[in-house]
Design an enzyme around this catalytic site. Sequence first.
Site, mmCIF file in Angstrom:
data_model
loop_
_atom_site.group_PDB
_atom_site.id
_atom_site.type_symbol
_atom_site.label_atom_id
_atom_site.label_comp_id
_atom_site.label_asym_id
_atom_site.label_seq_id
_atom_site.Cartn_x
_atom_site.Cartn_y
_atom_site.Cartn_z
ATOM 1 N N ALA A 1 0.835 -1.189 0.000
ATOM 2 C CA ALA A 1 0.000 0.000 0.000
ATOM 3 C C ALA A 1 0.879 1.251 0.000
ATOM 4 C CB ALA A 1 -0.896 0.004 1.242
ATOM 5 N N GLN B 1 2.480 4.156 1.618
ATOM 6 C CA GLN B 1 3.017 4.216 2.989
ATOM 7 C C GLN B 1 3.442 2.846 3.526
ATOM 8 O OE1 GLN B 1 4.050 6.816 4.467
ATOM 9 N NE2 GLN B 1 3.106 8.299 3.095
ATOM 10 N N SER B 2 3.674 1.894 2.650
ATOM 11 C CA SER B 2 4.117 0.563 3.059
ATOM 12 C C SER B 2 5.491 0.597 3.728
ATOM 13 C CB SER B 2 4.188 -0.351 1.829
ATOM 14 O OG SER B 2 4.890 -1.539 2.115
ATOM 15 N N ASN B 3 5.566 0.044 4.940
ATOM 16 C CA ASN B 3 6.860 -0.130 5.604
ATOM 17 C C ASN B 3 7.718 -1.150 4.868
ATOM 18 O OD1 ASN B 3 6.368 1.642 7.824
ATOM 19 N ND2 ASN B 3 5.133 0.077 8.799
#
Length: 278
Positions: free
Chosen positions: A73, A75-77
Amino acid sequence: MHLARFPRVKICHAPTPLEFMPNLTKHLGGPQLWIKRDDCTGVATGGNKNRKLEFLMGEALAQGATHIVTQGAVQSNHVRQTAAVAAKLGLKCTAVLEHRVNTNDTAYLDGGNVLMDRLLGINIEYRAGGTDMQAAIEEVGAKLSSAGDKVYLIPGGGSNPTGALGYAAVALELMAQANEIGLRIDRLVHATGSAGTQAGLVAGFEALNSGIRVLGIGVRNPRDKQEANVHKLAEATAEKLGLKGGIRREAVEANCDYVGEGYGIPTQGMAGGCPGEC
């Protein structure tokens, strides 16, 4: 478990500390609480995905990969950590980001992890919410392969049997730390989303006959779906490890009562739990 059988690139600052939390233990009136500091894994501000990337990138290099393709997504870490490890290893990287949250907030769309992704020099492609993201990275990978790159695909969250080996390794690391200090661990609690962390822990603790129960706190799916996803991946991870007898269904537990409105959107509890104005 003989994890040296699998290709691996050591990138984590491990073993991470096992730290007692006396004040929180006292505040909650017990039980005794300890934290495994996997926020301290190192690369790109740390986090759990680096554990998975040790084995995923090890496999990628063993296969001669030149270009990593992954997804997550906005903002994926996981994407941020994959971008950093790829840069560290001198590999090209493309990330496909899903607009899972409908927003025009520029801080959400362009700041945070997205800003870090760009600073790390990866190529970013976007897809609408609800896209089959595995199919999307396979399509991108095919185009890059036809252009001459040797592509290695990493699923969302790094969650496949290879990535889950990272947390099977953590089970082994944690048991060694606990045994050294004489600490009996009854239950391990952690966040569960793409399933790889929990699947690796469950497979690892089952392989070690540890007696430690693992409880995942769900961040996305309803309980039945989350537990099914974790159990399926834990079974595949156990098979990769050579664990006979598979994984007991009751070894997989998830509490999904705290799932919020969307990916990266803070809940009231995260903001301090203040009802109304604070």
